[in-house]
Design an enzyme around this catalytic site. Structure first.
Site, PDB file in Angstrom:
ATOM      1  N   HIS A 208       0.835  -1.208   0.000  1.00  0.00           N
ATOM      2  CA  HIS A 208       0.000   0.000   0.000  1.00  0.00           C
ATOM      3  C   HIS A 208       0.863   1.250   0.000  1.00  0.00           C
ATOM      4  CE1 HIS A 208       0.163   1.225   4.350  1.00  0.00           C
ATOM      5  NE2 HIS A 208       0.284  -0.069   4.576  1.00  0.00           N
ATOM      6  N   ASP A 228       5.736   2.011   7.327  1.00  0.00           N
ATOM      7  CA  ASP A 228       4.348   1.653   6.973  1.00  0.00           C
ATOM      8  C   ASP A 228       3.784   2.696   6.002  1.00  0.00           C
ATOM      9  OD1 ASP A 228       1.841   0.572   6.875  1.00  0.00           O
ATOM     10  OD2 ASP A 228       1.252   1.207   8.880  1.00  0.00           O
ATOM     11  N   GLU A 262      -5.307   1.642   1.823  1.00  0.00           N
ATOM     12  CA  GLU A 262      -5.249   0.414   2.642  1.00  0.00           C
ATOM     13  C   GLU A 262      -5.634   0.712   4.080  1.00  0.00           C
ATOM     14  OE1 GLU A 262      -3.205  -2.461   5.478  1.00  0.00           O
ATOM     15  OE2 GLU A 262      -3.021  -0.291   5.285  1.00  0.00           O
ATOM     16  N   GLU A 263      -5.177   1.868   4.554  1.00  0.00           N
ATOM     17  CA  GLU A 263      -5.318   2.191   5.978  1.00  0.00           C
ATOM     18  C   GLU A 263      -6.765   2.439   6.394  1.00  0.00           C
ATOM     19  OE1 GLU A 263      -2.942   1.713   7.856  1.00  0.00           O
ATOM     20  OE2 GLU A 263      -1.022   2.342   7.017  1.00  0.00           O
ATOM     21  N   ASP A 290       4.176  -5.189   3.050  1.00  0.00           N
ATOM     22  CA  ASP A 290       3.696  -4.127   3.931  1.00  0.00           C
ATOM     23  C   ASP A 290       4.541  -4.173   5.204  1.00  0.00           C
ATOM     24  OD1 ASP A 290       2.383  -2.286   5.449  1.00  0.00           O
ATOM     25  OD2 ASP A 290       0.428  -3.287   5.422  1.00  0.00           O
ATOM     26  N   HIS A 367       1.999   4.772  12.178  1.00  0.00           N
ATOM     27  CA  HIS A 367       0.822   5.647  12.337  1.00  0.00           C
ATOM     28  C   HIS A 367       1.119   6.843  13.252  1.00  0.00           C
ATOM     29  CE1 HIS A 367      -2.154   2.214  11.070  1.00  0.00           C
ATOM     30  NE2 HIS A 367      -1.080   2.290  10.317  1.00  0.00           N
TER      31      HIS A 367
END
Ligand code: IPO
Ligand code: ZN
Length: 399
Positions: A208, A228, A262-263, A290, A367
């Site tokens: 992603h 990520d 994706e998230e 990922d 994140h």
């Protein structure tokens, strides 16, 4: 290879022990890759007859006393052990070139031929991987304020990915890069290298391309997303670079994907996988990358067992053992549909998710604004292992 060797070996026994086969006539059926067929014909002259070619394979008749000489020639000039397959009948040879025997993989519940026999192609490709290329791409991607699916930053970053991939395949006429548009702002990016012999069979490697801050995100929050998942996209980018620079021309169709969104629920990959399913696409293998650049565990590469195909997972483990020297691997579980492999799995395709660490050892900075490459000491040595593994996956599934 082993099978082919035994075909030749058992033939030698037949010639040695049985007069009957010689009395029945000296012409014998073999199948051989197209590129080698002309060579074999030139070597054997009039005593060889090319019959028919399909799917990149030629069936031809040769005299049985020529078999040892052909075997020697193939080994010498093509570095193949055997390099051709002996058949008991015309029907069997025809079944091989028509793909009937390929369908026998499906009968065994397999999507593909998982034999490992492309050392001559994979080894030099793996040698070409440079972690400095991967880290440079991660640095570029983390420099976007975020890559959020509903922000202009997430569109800008995909423009970068598309241009980067275009530049890598600029010299080729069998490759193209396209946006896959969605109902939200950010598109997915897909690079396709069309197969020369079995273009309907498709191999997918992706990750992603979006990033997010916190679980609720926002179009304005800082979300560098280095691990990520700039790491996965940069790993895919290095795989493309090596294939292009080594002038690799696939037999099957290769697709490299940078998924949007994706998230927020695997949304980009879900639309792509569903569309390919609706179109009846024959996707024979999918690898999801990922998070590839945080070396958090005793194991280097951890195959996630949920929403993945266990036979393909074991195949990838074997590829690591064969080609990625000194790299350890094992298994763990995400415990939920943790990434885009689940979209492919749910569409009925064989997917794998080789991950950077065991779940409990994964990068805890994702994140957040702290997910930068400095967490990995500003290098991509861990991700480079994944690029090597993915190259082996692509080439071995392709041939
Ligand atoms: C993710 C989470 C846990 C594990 I174990 C593997 C992968 C997904 C993470 N990369 C992500 O995209 N979170 O939104
Ligand atoms: Zn992720």
């Amino acid at each position: 290879m082993t099978l082919k060797f035994f075909a030749i070996f058992s033939l030698a026994l037949q010639i040695g022990n049985s007069q009957a086969s010689i009395e029945e006539g000296k012409a014998r059926w073999i199948t051989i890759d197209n590129d080698a067929a002309d060579h074999a014909k030139a070597h054997l002259g009039k005593s060889a007859k090319i019959h028919k070619s399909m799917n990149g394979i030629t069936m031809m008749q040769i005299h049985e006393e020529d078999i040892p000489s052909l075997s020697h020639e193939m080994h010498h000039d093509f570095n193949r052990c055997g390099g051709f397959v002996f058949h008991d009948s015309e029907e069997e040879a025809l079944a091989t070139i028509s793909g009937e025997s390929k369908r026998s993989f499906a009968k065994k519940g397999l999507f593909a031929d998982y034999n490992i026999n492309q050392q001559d192609v994979v080894r030099p490709a793996v040698e070409m991987v440079k972690d400095s290329n991967i880290s440079a791409t991660i640095e570029k991607l983390q420099s976007f304020h975020n890559r959020y699916y509903e922000s202009q930053h997430g569109v800008d970053s995909q423009n970068f990915v598309k241009s980067k991939w275009e530049s890598l395949v600029a010299k080729r006429n069998d490759a193209s890069v396209e946006f896959f548009k969605h109902s939200w702002k950010q598109p997915s990016v897909i690079l396709t290298i069309k197969g020369s012999e079995s273009p309907d069979e498709v191999i997918v490697v992706g990750g992603h391309a979006d990033s997010i801050a916190g679980w609720f995100g926002g179009a304005n929050s800082r979300a560098p997303g280095a691990d990520d998942n700039a790491s996965g996209i940069s790993t895919v980018t290095e795989v493309i670079r090596v294939l292009a620079d080594s002038n690799y021309h696939p037999k099957k169709t290769l697709k490299f994907m940078g998924y949007a969104a994706e998230e927020v629920g695997l949304r980009g990959s879900k639309e792509i996988a569903q569309k390919m399913k609706t179109d009846g696409a024959n996707v024979i293998g999918v690898m999801q990358l990922d998070m590839t650049n945080f070396n958090g565990s005793d194991l280097d590469i951890v195959m996630m067992t949920d929403y993945t195909n266990s036979t393909q997972n074991a195949f990838i483990g074997n590829l690591i053992d064969e080609y990625v020297t000194g790299v350890s691997w094992g298994y763990d579980k995400c415990g939920y549909a943790c990434s885009d492999h689940a979209s492919w799995h749910n569409a009925g395709y064989p997917a794998s998710m080789p991950f950077e660490a065991k779940k409990r050892d994964m990068n805890s900075n994702i994140h957040t604004a702290r997910d930068t490459i400095s967490v990995s000491r500003n290098n991509a040595s861990h991700a480079a292992k994944f690029a090597k593994m993915a190259l082996a996956f692509v080439i071995e599934l392709d041939r």
